[in-house]
Design a protein around this motif. Structure first.
Motif, PDB file in Angstrom:
ATOM      1  N   PRO A  29       0.841  -1.211   0.000  1.00  0.00           N
ATOM      2  CA  PRO A  29       0.000   0.000   0.000  1.00  0.00           C
ATOM      3  C   PRO A  29       0.869   1.251   0.000  1.00  0.00           C
ATOM      4  CG  PRO A  29      -0.732  -1.564   1.677  1.00  0.00           C
ATOM      5  CD  PRO A  29       0.599  -2.062   1.182  1.00  0.00           C
ATOM      6  N   LEU A  30       0.504   2.218  -0.841  1.00  0.00           N
ATOM      7  CA  LEU A  30       1.206   3.496  -0.904  1.00  0.00           C
ATOM      8  C   LEU A  30       0.254   4.652  -0.610  1.00  0.00           C
ATOM      9  CD1 LEU A  30       3.460   2.938  -4.069  1.00  0.00           C
ATOM     10  CD2 LEU A  30       4.129   2.814  -1.665  1.00  0.00           C
ATOM     11  N   THR A  31      -0.798   4.352   0.120  1.00  0.00           N
ATOM     12  CA  THR A  31      -1.787   5.375   0.452  1.00  0.00           C
ATOM     13  C   THR A  31      -1.148   6.526   1.207  1.00  0.00           C
ATOM     14  OG1 THR A  31      -3.455   3.617   0.586  1.00  0.00           O
ATOM     15  CG2 THR A  31      -4.045   5.755   1.511  1.00  0.00           C
ATOM     16  N   GLY A  32      -0.178   6.224   2.053  1.00  0.00           N
ATOM     17  CA  GLY A  32       0.510   7.271   2.803  1.00  0.00           C
ATOM     18  C   GLY A  32       1.252   8.229   1.896  1.00  0.00           C
ATOM     19  N   VAL A  33       1.874   7.696   0.843  1.00  0.00           N
ATOM     20  CA  VAL A  33       2.579   8.555  -0.119  1.00  0.00           C
ATOM     21  C   VAL A  33       1.590   9.485  -0.808  1.00  0.00           C
ATOM     22  CG1 VAL A  33       3.911   8.593  -2.258  1.00  0.00           C
ATOM     23  CG2 VAL A  33       4.436   6.896  -0.494  1.00  0.00           C
ATOM     24  N   VAL A  34       0.459   8.940  -1.219  1.00  0.00           N
ATOM     25  CA  VAL A  34      -0.554   9.745  -1.903  1.00  0.00           C
ATOM     26  C   VAL A  34      -1.110  10.815  -0.974  1.00  0.00           C
ATOM     27  CG1 VAL A  34      -2.824   9.686  -3.011  1.00  0.00           C
ATOM     28  CG2 VAL A  34      -1.143   7.904  -3.521  1.00  0.00           C
ATOM     29  N   PHE A  82      -8.127   2.177  -5.290  1.00  0.00           N
ATOM     30  CA  PHE A  82      -8.737   0.842  -5.324  1.00  0.00           C
ATOM     31  C   PHE A  82      -9.268   0.527  -3.928  1.00  0.00           C
ATOM     32  CE2 PHE A  82      -8.642  -3.844  -5.337  1.00  0.00           C
ATOM     33  CZ  PHE A  82      -9.385  -4.076  -6.487  1.00  0.00           C
ATOM     34  N   ASN A  83     -10.589   0.530  -3.818  1.00  0.00           N
ATOM     35  CA  ASN A  83     -11.240   0.278  -2.518  1.00  0.00           C
ATOM     36  C   ASN A  83     -10.713   1.219  -1.438  1.00  0.00           C
ATOM     37  OD1 ASN A  83     -12.796  -1.777  -3.625  1.00  0.00           O
ATOM     38  ND2 ASN A  83     -11.330  -3.381  -3.080  1.00  0.00           N
ATOM     39  N   GLY A  84     -10.537   2.486  -1.810  1.00  0.00           N
ATOM     40  CA  GLY A  84     -10.114   3.480  -0.846  1.00  0.00           C
ATOM     41  C   GLY A  84      -8.626   3.503  -0.556  1.00  0.00           C
TER      42      GLY A  84
END
Length: 403
Positions: free
Chosen positions: A96-101, A118-120
């Protein structure tokens, strides 16, 4: 191909020792953006060494799919399209790279970023955003007006520009063998859903493509497919006056000209439209970097993704004629200042379309649907199936084989 390696620890080396991360990519020697990004990143982070894992472009998706399935630990994976992204993300093969985004300063400045939601969550970050335009040979096209070209006008112009015969024939256009040339254009400009199972909205675009082919204004699909004809060769040898293609091609054309391999005086125009309403709707697909779930140097790999997709990476690729995902006024001007890049009003307009739609939505079905549509496209373009039968078969197979 050696893709495994690195230490078996889960953290990066100390400051007195360089950390090596490996990145899966394609055609390293002929794809200048990769070297530019690697060199730029290493200059900014000298404690991290980036080692390319070079794969042939035609084999890339299959090779990476096999690598990840086999437990390979290559740290960074270049994602050519969202179809591959959907495959790897749904299989839990990307970190997961949500933190980068979430840490991006201005998310609205990134083209194609939302396509990786993708699914949040996000499992990749785009570093470039390509879309399709019309490349043209200025000498062959002459004074024809390409500024508001419709597909019916494109059909007529392709026939008009076709001259000669046999080995000396010049085609008005070249329509490459990818299904995108017909199907993705139709989806973008009609609002059709490539995953939906009803493909009646493709009919008019197929009729145009087949009419151009029947008139001899493009190399026949069967010939191009059997002989593995490249769109670059058709254009740079003066065999085709117009070629619908993605903006990634500009960098390759510039590199060829710098090497004395491409004498063509070329430009870009907006992709032809169904109607001439002053708006340009096209399609494209962002290219992204993701981090392998099995990476042994995840922190360093994530740092590379963050830098490459950010403003510094964007400026790096813009300076060699690549359209970055992140853009602002200075980066746009850097793109047009590249030596040899056409800077006329028509090219600038082509590079600012009204709407860029994603070629194929991210879904667990994307890969299967893509395969079905590709197979049926080939049957229609070679004349083995009529347009009506081909469209019917697409729908039947998508509904039954990829529900």
């Amino acid at each position: 191909m050696s893709a495994c390696g690195g230490s078996t620890g889960n953290s990066d080396s100390g400051a007195d020792e360089r950390t090596t991360i490996k990145i899966a990519l394609w055609n390293y020697r002929t794809t200048p953006e990769f070297k530019a990004l690697i060199d730029g990143f290493e200059a900014k982070y000298p404690q991290i060494h980036v080692e390319p894992v070079d794969i042939l472009a035609d084999d890339y998706s299959d090779k990476v799919t096999a690598m990840l399935a086999g437990g390979d630990a290559t740290d960074v994976v270049t994602l050519k399209n969202v179809t591959d992204y959907a495959r790897y993300a749904t299989r839990g093969q990307l970190r997961p790279l949500t933190g980068v985004v979430q840490g991006l300063i201005d998310k609205s400045a990134y083209g194609g970023l939302s396509d990786f939601e993708f699914n949040g969550r996000y499992f990749a970050v785009p570093y470039r955003q390509d879309f399709w335009v019309l490349f043209y040979n200025r000498k062959l096209v002459g004074d024809a007006d390409l500024s508001h070209l419709t597909w019916s006008g494109f059909d007529a112009l392709a026939k008009q520009l076709t001259t000669g015969s046999g080995a000396s024939k010049t085609y008005g256009t070249y329509l490459h063998t990818w299904r995108s040339v017909v199907q993705a254009v139709a989806a973008a400009q009609t609002g059709g859903n490539l995953l939906g199972g009803d493909y009646s909205w493709m009919k008019d675009q197929y009729d145009i493509a087949l009419d151009v082919q029947k008139a001899g204004a493009t190399l026949p699909f069967a010939t191009a497919s059997t002989q593995k004809v490249g769109y670059d060769a058709q254009f740079t040898t003066g065999k085709a006056a117009m070629v619908p293609m993605g903006t990634w091609w500009a960098a390759a054309l510039l590199a060829e000209k710098a090497q004395g391999k491409n004498p063509v005086d070329w430009g870009m125009a907006p992709l032809p439209q169904i109607t001439a309403d002053g708006k340009a709707t096209t399609f494209g697909s962002p290219t992204a970097f993701g981090v392998n779930m099995r990476s042994h140097h995840a922190d360093a790999a994530e740092k590379f993704v963050e830098w490459a997709a950010g403003p510094e990476g964007a400026a790096t690729v813009a300076r060699i004629g690549i359209v970055p995902s992140y853009t602002d006024a200075s980066i746009t001007e850097a793109f047009f200042r590249v030596a040899g890049m056409p800077g006329d009003a028509l090219t600038r307009r082509a590079m600012q379309p009204s709407t860029v739609r994603l070629e194929l939505p991210v879904s667990v079905r994307s890969s299967d649907v893509d395969q079905i549509l590709t197979e049926e496209h080939e049957l229609v373009m070679t004349g083995e199936n009529s347009v009506d039968k081909g469209i019917k078969e697409m729908g039947r197979r998508v509904r039954s084989d990829a529900p």
